[in-house]
Write an enzyme that holds these catalytic residues in place. Structure first.
Site, PDB file in Angstrom:
ATOM      1  N   TYR A 159       0.839  -1.200   0.000  1.00  0.00           N
ATOM      2  CA  TYR A 159       0.000   0.000   0.000  1.00  0.00           C
ATOM      3  C   TYR A 159       0.870   1.245   0.000  1.00  0.00           C
ATOM      4  CZ  TYR A 159      -3.908  -3.014   1.452  1.00  0.00           C
ATOM      5  OH  TYR A 159      -4.869  -3.991   1.529  1.00  0.00           O
ATOM      6  N   LEU A 179     -18.138  -2.917   0.476  1.00  0.00           N
ATOM      7  CA  LEU A 179     -19.032  -2.001  -0.238  1.00  0.00           C
ATOM      8  C   LEU A 179     -18.706  -1.958  -1.739  1.00  0.00           C
ATOM      9  CD1 LEU A 179     -19.269   0.953   2.295  1.00  0.00           C
ATOM     10  CD2 LEU A 179     -20.895  -0.921   1.917  1.00  0.00           C
ATOM     11  N   GLY A 180     -18.005  -2.968  -2.211  1.00  0.00           N
ATOM     12  CA  GLY A 180     -17.743  -3.063  -3.650  1.00  0.00           C
ATOM     13  C   GLY A 180     -16.962  -1.883  -4.198  1.00  0.00           C
ATOM     14  N   LEU A 185     -21.544   0.038  -4.065  1.00  0.00           N
ATOM     15  CA  LEU A 185     -22.763  -0.254  -3.300  1.00  0.00           C
ATOM     16  C   LEU A 185     -23.188   0.895  -2.397  1.00  0.00           C
ATOM     17  CD1 LEU A 185     -21.959  -3.962  -2.374  1.00  0.00           C
ATOM     18  CD2 LEU A 185     -23.627  -3.150  -4.045  1.00  0.00           C
ATOM     19  N   GLY A 233     -22.822   4.091  -3.500  1.00  0.00           N
ATOM     20  CA  GLY A 233     -23.052   5.232  -4.369  1.00  0.00           C
ATOM     21  C   GLY A 233     -21.821   6.075  -4.617  1.00  0.00           C
TER      22      GLY A 233
END
Length: 247
Positions: A53, A240-241, A245, A247
């Site tokens: 990361y 949350l994809g 998911l 928005g």
């Protein structure tokens, strides 16, 4: 905040884990420190990071996220015992990390030491293999035609896995890590590591961190069943994809 056992480790971790992969690209040190402080105030005790990361991965941000967490730990050393800190060794394929080579016993030793230095801590609670040396059906490789298991040299990979477990065992004995886990792996990967651990009296993998959300449910139910019966904690990444998911 609710807590659960981290597989067979016996450690209690918050059901919400603070991810950190954007620290160093989207987030500054100030942002990261504020997010850690806020998470701890809500009862979160579980922080996950990785040597590769920030994300998207690049040579100039390699290790930057661990350094940010290390800066926070250096400024808040009295809180180290309040945190279950997880990190990961990168798998093969990134040329700026060990020339893109496989995870080996030697790379485990050197990567743990490097992560400890960046994190400014004496130990990592959970050290994970970011992805296996063999190609696994993750990162969208689970679609038809993307992977062939018959091409895999099972014995060669099993031998690599034994070497990796032996190196992880050395790190545990040295007090550098407490427990080890997997990421982006499969039921066969889980079970082969468990088989080798039992046969050779080596550390058991206590967790697996895989992508899981309403758009990406390939691990249900087979891998989940495996985790339940083998007492391996399931840690879903991108719940949350990637923001789709929410928005």
């Amino acid at each position: 905040m609710n807590y659960s056992k981290l597989g067979s480790s016996g450690i209690n971790v918050s059901r919400v884990c603070l991810g950190s992969m954007t620290w160093g690209t989207q987030n500054t040190q100030r942002d990261a420190s504020e997010q850690i402080d806020f998470a701890l105030a809500q009862g979160v005790n579980f922080i996950d990071t990785a040597e590769m990361y920030a994300v998207p991965p690049a040579a100039d941000t390699y290790g930057k996220t661990e350094k940010m967490i290390g800066n926070w730990l250096a400024a808040n050393s009295s809180k180290r015992g309040d945190i279950i800190l997880a990190s990961k060794i990168a798998g093969n394929g990134l040329p700026w990390i060990r020339g893109g080579g496989d995870i080996t016993g030697e790379s485990i030793i050197t990567s743990v030491d490097a992560s400890l230095k960046r994190l400014k801590t004496d130990y990592i609670d959970l050290y994970q293999l970011h992805w296996p040396n063999r190609t696994s059906p993750h990162f969208a490789k689970h679609f038809p035609g993307r992977i062939s298991f018959t091409d895999v040299d099972r014995q060669a990979h099993s031998d690599q896995m034994l070497e990796i477990l032996q190196a992880l065992n050395d790190c545990i004995k040295a007090g550098k890590i407490r427990h080890c886990g997997l990421s982006d792996d499969t039921p066969w990967g889980i079970n082969e590591y468990l088989r080798l651990a039992e046969k050779h009296s080596l550390p058991k993998m206590v967790s697996i961190q895989n992508e899981f959300n309403l758009l990406h449910t390939k691990d249900w139910p087979y891998l989940i069943e495996n985790c339940v019966h083998q007492d391996v904690a399931y840690l879903p990444w991108s719940p949350l994809g990637g923001g789709v998911l929410s928005g």
